[in-house]
Design a protein around this motif. Structure first.
Motif, PDB file in Angstrom:
ATOM      1  N   UNK A 148      -1.717   4.669   8.099  1.00 32.46           N
ATOM      2  CA  UNK A 148      -1.749   3.208   7.837  1.00 32.46           C
ATOM      3  C   UNK A 148      -3.204   2.722   8.141  1.00 32.46           C
ATOM      4  N   UNK A 149      -4.305   3.344   8.350  1.00 34.49           N
ATOM      5  CA  UNK A 149      -5.366   2.974   8.861  1.00 34.49           C
ATOM      6  C   UNK A 149      -6.366   3.240   7.434  1.00 34.49           C
ATOM      7  N   UNK A 150      -6.867   2.216   7.014  1.00 30.40           N
ATOM      8  CA  UNK A 150      -7.801   2.248   5.602  1.00 30.40           C
ATOM      9  C   UNK A 150      -8.979   3.414   6.167  1.00 30.40           C
ATOM     10  N   UNK A 151      -9.379   4.229   5.221  1.00 30.00           N
ATOM     11  CA  UNK A 151     -10.385   5.167   5.066  1.00 30.00           C
ATOM     12  C   UNK A 151     -11.565   4.491   4.466  1.00 30.00           C
ATOM     13  N   UNK A 152     -12.552   4.003   4.981  1.00 27.15           N
ATOM     14  CA  UNK A 152     -13.722   3.183   4.208  1.00 27.15           C
ATOM     15  C   UNK A 152     -14.436   4.359   3.199  1.00 27.15           C
ATOM     16  N   UNK A 153     -14.680   5.666   3.480  1.00 26.09           N
ATOM     17  CA  UNK A 153     -15.396   6.462   2.920  1.00 26.09           C
ATOM     18  C   UNK A 153     -14.644   7.751   2.766  1.00 26.09           C
ATOM     19  N   UNK A 154     -13.563   7.826   1.609  1.00 27.82           N
ATOM     20  CA  UNK A 154     -12.903   8.891   1.507  1.00 27.82           C
ATOM     21  C   UNK A 154     -13.648  10.319   1.279  1.00 27.82           C
ATOM     22  N   UNK A 155     -14.983  10.136   0.469  1.00 28.83           N
ATOM     23  CA  UNK A 155     -15.689  11.268   0.153  1.00 28.83           C
ATOM     24  C   UNK A 155     -16.448  11.838   1.305  1.00 28.83           C
ATOM     25  N   UNK A 156     -16.365  11.086   2.492  1.00 32.02           N
ATOM     26  CA  UNK A 156     -17.335  11.843   3.463  1.00 32.02           C
ATOM     27  C   UNK A 156     -16.281  12.109   4.827  1.00 32.02           C
ATOM     28  N   UNK A 157     -15.040  11.378   4.803  1.00 27.22           N
ATOM     29  CA  UNK A 157     -14.224  11.571   6.035  1.00 27.22           C
ATOM     30  C   UNK A 157     -13.534  12.767   5.878  1.00 27.22           C
ATOM     31  N   UNK A 217      -2.224  11.461   4.166  1.00 25.74           N
ATOM     32  CA  UNK A 217      -3.114  10.652   3.401  1.00 25.74           C
ATOM     33  C   UNK A 217      -2.334   9.779   2.460  1.00 25.74           C
ATOM     34  N   UNK A 218      -2.316   8.615   2.735  1.00 22.32           N
ATOM     35  CA  UNK A 218      -1.529   7.410   1.747  1.00 22.32           C
ATOM     36  C   UNK A 218      -2.380   6.944   0.627  1.00 22.32           C
ATOM     37  N   UNK A 219      -2.019   6.708  -0.464  1.00 28.82           N
ATOM     38  CA  UNK A 219      -2.947   6.090  -1.489  1.00 28.82           C
ATOM     39  C   UNK A 219      -2.080   4.791  -1.797  1.00 28.82           C
ATOM     40  N   UNK A 220      -2.944   3.820  -1.623  1.00 32.23           N
ATOM     41  CA  UNK A 220      -2.605   2.339  -1.675  1.00 32.23           C
ATOM     42  C   UNK A 220      -2.472   2.034  -2.981  1.00 32.23           C
ATOM     43  N   UNK A 221      -1.680   0.954  -3.557  1.00 31.87           N
ATOM     44  CA  UNK A 221      -1.646   0.398  -4.924  1.00 31.87           C
ATOM     45  C   UNK A 221      -1.569  -1.245  -4.674  1.00 31.87           C
TER      46      UNK A 221
END
Length: 104
Positions: free
Chosen positions: A58-67, A75-79
């Motif tokens: 439930x907490x947005x990941x700002x940089x998924x390519x480095x986190x 891991x949740x994918x939001x639409x």
């Protein structure tokens, strides 16, 4: 030497169905790595995994390519929302006020 792996979950809820995928990724893998390895992009080809917003518990990941992910992460994918909740509440309140005015 055996490479250490961890288990994470990838979840996505489309309008008509939802999936929860368990994925084994190497220690140090990023959120984007886990998304690609999960195969969710194959199951939902309309998803743009490079641009869609994602989060962990439930907490947005700002940089998924480095986190980097941790064992047990979800891991949740939001639409995008179909309707703005504030706008829906405003319309419902206006409708209720109109009905109340007609009944007086």
């Amino acid at each position: 030497m055996v490479e250490s792996v961890i288990e994470v979950e990838v979840v996505y809820a489309a309008v008509d169905r939802q999936v929860l995928l368990s994925v084994a990724v190497p220690v140090g893998a990023t959120v984007r790595d886990a998304l690609l390895k999960s195969g969710v992009g194959v199951e939902f080809p309309e998803l743009d995994l490079a641009a869609c917003p994602v989060g962990i518990f439930g907490k947005v990941v700002a940089e998924p390519s480095t986190h980097a992910v941790q064992a047990g992460d979800r891991i949740e994918i939001y639409r995008p929302l179909l309707a703005d909740p504030k706008e829906v509440r405003r319309l419902r309140a206006a409708k209720a006020a109109e009905a109340k005015a007609r009944n007086q």
